[in-house]
Design a protein around this motif. Structure first.
Motif, mmCIF file in Angstrom:
data_model
loop_
_atom_site.group_PDB
_atom_site.id
_atom_site.type_symbol
_atom_site.label_atom_id
_atom_site.label_comp_id
_atom_site.label_asym_id
_atom_site.label_seq_id
_atom_site.Cartn_x
_atom_site.Cartn_y
_atom_site.Cartn_z
ATOM 1 N N ALA A 5 0.834 -1.200 0.000
ATOM 2 C CA ALA A 5 0.000 0.000 0.000
ATOM 3 C C ALA A 5 0.868 1.249 0.000
ATOM 4 O O ALA A 5 1.971 1.250 0.545
ATOM 5 N N SER A 6 0.342 2.305 -0.593
ATOM 6 C CA SER A 6 1.052 3.579 -0.618
ATOM 7 C C SER A 6 0.046 4.717 -0.746
ATOM 8 O O SER A 6 -1.128 4.487 -1.047
ATOM 9 N N GLY A 7 0.525 5.943 -0.525
ATOM 10 C CA GLY A 7 -0.306 7.109 -0.748
ATOM 11 C C GLY A 7 -0.761 7.842 0.498
ATOM 12 O O GLY A 7 -1.386 8.902 0.399
ATOM 13 N N GLY A 8 -0.460 7.298 1.662
ATOM 14 C CA GLY A 8 -0.853 7.977 2.885
ATOM 15 C C GLY A 8 -0.038 9.243 3.114
ATOM 16 O O GLY A 8 0.928 9.516 2.410
ATOM 17 N N SER A 20 -3.154 3.678 -2.966
ATOM 18 C CA SER A 20 -3.005 2.605 -3.943
ATOM 19 C C SER A 20 -2.500 1.360 -3.234
ATOM 20 O O SER A 20 -1.781 1.456 -2.242
ATOM 21 N N CYS A 21 -2.849 0.220 -3.777
ATOM 22 C CA CYS A 21 -2.365 -1.044 -3.230
ATOM 23 C C CYS A 21 -2.197 -2.030 -4.378
ATOM 24 O O CYS A 21 -3.149 -2.304 -5.110
ATOM 25 N N VAL A 22 -0.971 -2.543 -4.498
ATOM 26 C CA VAL A 22 -0.657 -3.486 -5.567
ATOM 27 C C VAL A 22 -0.446 -4.870 -4.981
ATOM 28 O O VAL A 22 0.322 -5.035 -4.015
ATOM 29 N N THR A 76 -4.383 -3.989 -8.883
ATOM 30 C CA THR A 76 -4.277 -2.794 -8.046
ATOM 31 C C THR A 76 -5.656 -2.288 -7.636
ATOM 32 O O THR A 76 -6.587 -2.281 -8.439
ATOM 33 N N VAL A 77 -5.746 -1.862 -6.392
ATOM 34 C CA VAL A 77 -6.963 -1.242 -5.884
ATOM 35 C C VAL A 77 -6.615 0.162 -5.402
ATOM 36 O O VAL A 77 -5.525 0.395 -4.882
ATOM 37 N N PHE A 78 -7.549 1.079 -5.615
ATOM 38 C CA PHE A 78 -7.348 2.478 -5.251
ATOM 39 C C PHE A 78 -8.439 2.923 -4.278
ATOM 40 O O PHE A 78 -9.541 2.375 -4.278
#
Length: 120
Positions: A5-8, A20-22, A76-78
């Protein structure tokens, strides 16, 4: 198999963030994907989920402000988060119900979490 996960980050109330999470590794297929969050001292709760066909489900507290989507080709989920409030502050975890290669059933996988802090 792992979820990243990223974007925090830190944002002011009323602002927006996109998580985002791959999912990577030897994956045969992914069923539902979703986001959960855990505020300090509280239990982990559902934020939103999305099926492989695109059906979505949201917690009442985020309806109309958050949008979940996914790119099946990229595993990927957003989570687009708008009109953020201080009460949205939490560690956000992505989740995937997926079937790894060489298995005949689905398993539940979790990402490492990404911190979202909303200042007032």
């Amino acid at each position: 198999v792992q979820l990243q996960a990223s974007g925090g980050g830190l944002v002011q109330a009323g602002g927006s963030l996109r998580l985002s999470c791959v999912a990577s590794g030897r994956i045969f297929s992914i069923n539902a994907m979703g986001w959960y969050r855990q505020a300090p001292g509280k239990q982990r709760n559902l934020v939103a989920t999305i099926t492989s066909e695109g059906s979505t489900n949201y917690a009442d507290s985020v309806k109309g402000r958050f949008t979940i989507s996914r790119d099946n080709a990229k595993n990927t989920v957003f989570l687009q988060m708008n009109s953020l409030k201080p009460e949205d502050t939490a560690v956000y975890y992505c989740n995937a119900d997926l079937i790894p290669y060489s298995w005949h059933r689905a398993f539940d996988y979790w990402g490492q979490g990404t911190l979202v802090t909303v200042s007032s």
